[in-house]
Motif scaffolding. Structure first.
Motif, short mmCIF file in Angstrom:
data_model
loop_
_atom_site.label_atom_id
_atom_site.label_comp_id
_atom_site.label_asym_id
_atom_site.label_seq_id
_atom_site.Cartn_x
_atom_site.Cartn_y
_atom_site.Cartn_z
N GLY A 81 0.82 -1.21 0.00
CA GLY A 81 0.00 0.00 0.00
C GLY A 81 0.86 1.26 0.00
O GLY A 81 2.07 1.23 0.26
N ALA A 82 0.22 2.37 -0.31
CA ALA A 82 0.94 3.65 -0.39
C ALA A 82 1.50 4.05 0.97
O ALA A 82 2.47 4.80 1.05
N GLU A 83 0.91 3.54 2.04
CA GLU A 83 1.42 3.93 3.35
C GLU A 83 2.75 3.29 3.66
O GLU A 83 3.44 3.69 4.59
N GLU A 84 3.09 2.28 2.88
CA GLU A 84 4.41 1.67 3.07
C GLU A 84 5.48 2.36 2.22
O GLU A 84 6.64 2.02 2.30
N GLY A 85 5.06 3.30 1.38
CA GLY A 85 6.06 4.06 0.62
C GLY A 85 5.81 4.05 -0.87
O GLY A 85 4.72 3.74 -1.34
N LEU A 86 6.84 4.40 -1.59
CA LEU A 86 6.76 4.52 -3.06
C LEU A 86 6.97 3.14 -3.68
O LEU A 86 8.01 2.85 -4.26
N LEU A 87 5.94 2.31 -3.56
CA LEU A 87 6.08 0.91 -3.95
C LEU A 87 5.12 0.55 -5.08
O LEU A 87 4.60 -0.57 -5.15
N GLY A 88 4.90 1.50 -5.96
CA GLY A 88 4.13 1.28 -7.17
C GLY A 88 4.65 2.24 -8.23
O GLY A 88 5.22 3.29 -7.89
N GLY A 89 4.46 1.91 -9.49
CA GLY A 89 5.14 2.62 -10.56
C GLY A 89 4.46 3.86 -11.09
O GLY A 89 5.05 4.57 -11.90
N TRP A 90 3.23 4.13 -10.65
CA TRP A 90 2.56 5.35 -11.15
C TRP A 90 3.04 6.52 -10.30
O TRP A 90 2.27 7.14 -9.58
N SER A 91 4.28 6.81 -10.40
CA SER A 91 4.95 7.73 -9.50
C SER A 91 6.22 8.21 -10.17
O SER A 91 6.78 7.52 -11.03
N GLU A 92 6.69 9.36 -9.77
CA GLU A 92 7.96 9.85 -10.34
C GLU A 92 9.12 8.96 -9.92
O GLU A 92 10.04 8.74 -10.69
N TYR A 93 9.04 8.49 -8.68
CA TYR A 93 10.12 7.66 -8.16
C TYR A 93 9.56 6.39 -7.53
O TYR A 93 8.43 6.39 -7.01
N VAL A 94 10.35 5.35 -7.57
CA VAL A 94 9.99 4.11 -6.89
C VAL A 94 11.15 3.69 -5.99
O VAL A 94 12.32 3.81 -6.35
N HIS A 95 10.78 3.21 -4.82
CA HIS A 95 11.75 2.74 -3.85
C HIS A 95 12.00 1.24 -4.09
O HIS A 95 11.11 0.43 -3.90
N LEU A 96 13.20 0.92 -4.55
CA LEU A 96 13.56 -0.50 -4.75
C LEU A 96 14.19 -1.02 -3.47
O LEU A 96 15.36 -0.76 -3.17
N ARG A 97 13.38 -1.71 -2.69
CA ARG A 97 13.85 -2.18 -1.39
C ARG A 97 14.95 -3.23 -1.54
O ARG A 97 15.09 -3.84 -2.60
N PRO A 98 15.69 -3.50 -0.49
CA PRO A 98 16.71 -4.54 -0.58
C PRO A 98 16.06 -5.88 -0.97
O PRO A 98 14.99 -6.22 -0.47
N GLY A 99 16.70 -6.56 -1.89
CA GLY A 99 16.17 -7.84 -2.32
C GLY A 99 15.30 -7.76 -3.56
O GLY A 99 14.92 -8.79 -4.11
N VAL A 100 14.92 -6.55 -3.97
CA VAL A 100 14.19 -6.42 -5.24
C VAL A 100 15.12 -6.88 -6.36
O VAL A 100 16.31 -6.54 -6.38
N ARG A 101 14.58 -7.69 -7.29
CA ARG A 101 15.40 -8.24 -8.37
C ARG A 101 15.39 -7.29 -9.56
O ARG A 101 14.35 -7.12 -10.22
#
Lengths: 373, 373, 373, 373
Positions: free
Chosen positions: B130-150
């Motif tokens: 969800g959005a409350e966990e951060g920038l974790l969807g692509g309809w956004s200027e930036y996305v947060h690639l958390r550790p372990g993202v491939r």
């Protein structure tokens, strides 16, 4: 078979759909080159025979001599007749044979798809051969083994009763378990405790399942299921679908069965089975040999999201019977297929035999064409 | 990203089921060790995004930033971040990444069944985060690639538009075709000409099918189906089921398709597909991503007697995306995935993007978070 | 074929091991029911023909009419002769046929192992049938297609030259690639650039390999390898084993080929190939058709620790030829099998044909029994 | 473990190649979050331990505490530690654990090839972890189970002796038999009657082989082979290769074994095994864990013409141990793995333990770190 006077065979015949079976005299064949004459010992009574008598199968060539799983003794051989290892078939040998005959080896299904069970030329003793073509069913004193029939001498130590106790369900179950590709340590669910289901239980166990769960009825068959190797049996008559699901989940750490095999004949078993197999598991459908209509299946929940592999199994080829007999020889001491025989009838009581199957009273009924000893 | 003033990202957010998408400012993350920040170029608009907006998926964590198939440029890296070959991910690289994140590698499904798509820990960018966990969807200027993202750097010569033109349907179709185990010279039927179906056509062709038949609509998508490699297209809107069956049988010497792949999303496609696949064939169900209820299936005619192999396909793992990208690099000159993009929208027009997908007007709509150039 | 005067066929015959080929007159057959007479157009000259002439194959029935890959026009049909789809074979049709004949369909290998290429009854036109049994090899004006020979009419648009350009290497390579079970996006290494290797390159590409590397010689064949689809070719004559290993590792991120196929005929290729395939990869051995002795292989390093799957491929069955022809019809525009034909000879120059193959000067030489046009 | 006085563990250490094992005191670890401390009961002595002491394995980190197959009781847990079903690991539980640790889940082999046994990050307790890194081998009073170690509580009714009687050969044999893909009714040949071979016999039997033939020595191990399920045993010391070949052919109607599994460690077994497997059969190589050089193999006769499938098996992953333990729980009553234990030693007699393995006197020797009871 000395002299002209004995060249007739008594045979039980279904004259027409829904007509009672009657015993007729049928002339023995003139053997062609490559043919043999089998003096029958045991022929099976299976659910398909009941469906034939009830007129439920399309294109049945009435009048018909039923009996597609058979054991007897070779009475006469004409010319070269051999088993798959090239050993001559000889008079006096106790044998069984593959009911499927005449696979062409020349069509697209035989040669390209390598799916000989879909060959349009295949004929089946006791099912698609009619009585007017000769002694081509096992409810008879003699059977005509035409050229090309695949004959298997019973290996040393394997009794006729063991083979006929397996009946046609033996290679069918072998095929289903083989196609299910069970991995060692899996939990296997078998739906149905008729002859096919009971042999599925036995083969699943022999193939390395760590646990086998059976769903069936009535109690006599559930007892047989335990003897064949089921660890847990669920009584179809005494449980709800929800209770069965709870029991399967409880036995599988909440996941469902790794592999489930439908051998019940009831369409309703299919959606239930899909609910009982785990995500990513395998579901083999072998029991739906007659059209009993459609059932609702949810493609999202029961196929796609489940990532399940569903495998239909139709018919058998020679390899299934051959290998099933090898397994019987080696492992029948653990299984006791002959104990499945609960009823024996002579030709004159073939209608009673069908009734014993219809009512579910019999696990396995057999015809003894020369009389019940 | 110099200074405090730029540390917000504009993002399109679905606030709640059936509420219109709205643009919000979301703070950029403090990168953890092993994380990266992606400056977005393209995010896909897929049918699942529509279902998310319509509230059709269970357990969706609203508010939500959609966008699970994405391409962008690495803006910042914290600590060691590498691709599967162990090469460091560096600022300025154009990359895509697997939306599935957090597969545990420690549970029964990961370790025993080796079915990581069933791992209960897996999370999905743009769907289950969800959005409350951060920038974790692509309809956004930036996305947060958390550790372990491939993360997969785009190989030389592969354009961002080609990758996003494939979208999430690319690895999904790759998985479906891979699991279908097509043999060379087969005739493959693909039901559905949306993004998944179109990529199934392309991969079936690349995998050695001799003929590909597609069923779909409307005309724009049928034209695309031909460009992707279909030899024969059947218009779902202009034909009856009987006409489609006649056409498929006519194209297969009367047998039906060797392999059929359902990529339509319509439950009714499943029984139709079972009628169109040949005896002994394979039927892969990949399009049923949402629950639209049950359909009647005849276990005797459509499973058992057909000796069919039905395979559900749920989700993807890293290998599917990785290998699909390799295939794009090598074979996009034959396919032209970027031509599937028919519509482009900026963040402020995300509702129009959803509408273009809903109406079927778009084959593939994409979001350009920094504006449509 | 009007009148008695034309009822002889000119045929090129190997009289005995190491004797030159000579042209003889052989009587045309009286066709049995189910047989056909083929007026030849093209017969292949393959390495096996050279080995037959050199006396290298055990149990060859000299004198022998070589020629096991053939294309011609049906001249006469006796009784019912049909293709696998049941369509009658008719005079005037251009056809090819499977050289393997007489698989029994009754032995353990045919029925239990389902490995018909190991059937002890199988005979091969041009190889195991001698001239004294009739016109059973293709270096002849006419060939006797006995009952049970599997005949394939060339589909519309497929030229005789394309089929014979593939020759016997076409179905052999099809079998090898099929058995290699290549996954999409793999890197495939092919060792050998003779006819089998060249068709392996083509099929690996059609089957979805992302990259194909070929090792071979001389330059003419390396050029052909590129035309057939190789991305990288390594000249066996101009490189050391270490250089080839470096090149393969460089092309595979240091891992080695996912799948390697040996099609070279040289025993030394096998240990080299095992060094070039990656850990957990697949190595298919199809080129070792003659006994050239043993080579040292390290079971620890080259089998066990490598976790490799090594697959021997012997012979073909009907499905391989059938499906290869389907692939030619569909994809020859990408491959151009007819371009492999570099030399044509009439019957009187069969010895020159063998020399062109022996010297490596020819990629593919063909015999035109009615003269080179 | 109350107080400072007990915070050392006695451990048997190989100081350097070819040096005798000596007992040292090693400090107990400070447990990290997710770690556990195991109080050892049994550790195996296997051939690899001998090779480690003899300096035969490359890159061994001396000094080393051997012992990679282990059973003990959880003494202490720090933070959340769970089994694959998510159940907490608790003090007092009897457990075993997978010696392989640290598979990365992020590299090409883990994610694309799905061949985690080739992951370059994997470490192995007792083999690739040195004593300087801590108590990471089982010949010790205590073992440090680092975070991420896969722990399996012994299921009810499964004794520690049964698990350690299987030892590391148990999951290795499980992997080999699983990868051999045995079909029901096959004849399986096992070469080697050490711990791996003996468990291969047991699993081949449990997986549905109709007959198992074992080749090995000395007599004590041949007796064990019979107890584990071999139908026929051939004494390597008392037979010639020709005699063994005659015996295998006689037992298989002249064809050879359907499946053969090499578990001998001797390179010479590989060409012999290839001669003993039937055409079209499967040959699995699992016993070549150390480099003993190359052997001559004939690619024509032993690979290509044989149409054989040769499968190297390297290492295990968690699934093999997990499923092997499930099989032990269910079927040990038929097998009796604990009977393989012939010798027990305490830490002070570790050199004698190695000698018992080296001499072949022991079938299975175990270390009891707290003394032999």
């Amino acid at each position: 078979m000395a002299g002209d006077a004995v060249r007739m065979s008594r045979a039980a015949v279904i004259p027409a759909p829904n007509a009672p079976v009657e015993v007729r005299e049928v002339p023995l064949p003139e053997l062609e080159d490559g043919a043999a004459l089998l003096r029958m010992e045991f022929s099976e009574v299976c659910g398909t025979d009941l469906h034939l008598q009830q007129g439920l199968l399309a294109e049945t060539p009435y009048p018909l001599i039923p009996g597609h799983a058979n054991v007897g003794v070779i009475e006469e051989v004409r010319g070269a007749v051999a088993d798959v290892a090239g050993r001559a078939i000889e008079c006096g040998q106790r044998v069984t044979f593959l009911d499927v005959h005449g696979t062409c080896g020349a069509c697209w299904f035989c040669l390209v798809a390598k799916a000989s069970t879909r060959c349009p030329s295949r004929k089946v003793y006791g099912i698609t051969y009619g009585a007017e073509e000769g002694l081509l069913g096992g409810w008879s004193e003699y059977v005509h083994l035409r050229p090309g029939v695949r004959i298997i001498p019973l290996p040393e130590g394997l009794r006729a009763e063991t083979v006929i106790g397996g009946g046609c369900g033996l290679p069918t179950a072998f095929h289903a378990v083989d196609r299910s590709d069970i991995h060692m340590a899996e939990t296997v669910l078998v739906q149905g405790t008729g002859p096919v289901g009971l042999s599925c239980i036995a083969f699943a166990r022999l193939r390395g399942a760590a646990a086998v769960i059976a769903i069936g009825a009535p109690q006599r068959r559930l007892d047989a299921a335990r003897r064949m190797g089921a660890d847990l049996v669920l009584d179809l008559d005494a449980t709800t679908a929800a209770q069965r699901r709870d029991a399967v989940l409880a036995a599988t750490e909440g996941r469902g069965a790794d592999t489930a095999i439908e051998a019940s004949g009831s369409p309703a078993a299919v959606p239930e089975g899909l609910d009982l197999v785990r995500d990513g598991g395998t579901y083999t459908v072998v029991g739906q040999y007659t059209d009993h209509g459609a059932v609702p299946i949810n493609p999202h929940l029961q196929i796609n999201k489940k990532h399940v592999d569903i495998r239909g199994v139709w018919g058998i080829d020679y390899s299934h019977l051959h290998r099933a007999i090898v397994m019987q020889q080696r492992y029948n001491d653990r299984v006791g297929w002959e104990r499945l025989i609960t009823h024996r009838f002579d030709l004159d009581h073939a209608n009673e035999a069908l009734e014993a199957v219809r009512s579910g009273e019999a696990i396995k009924a057999v015809i003894c064409p020369w009389g019940v000893s």
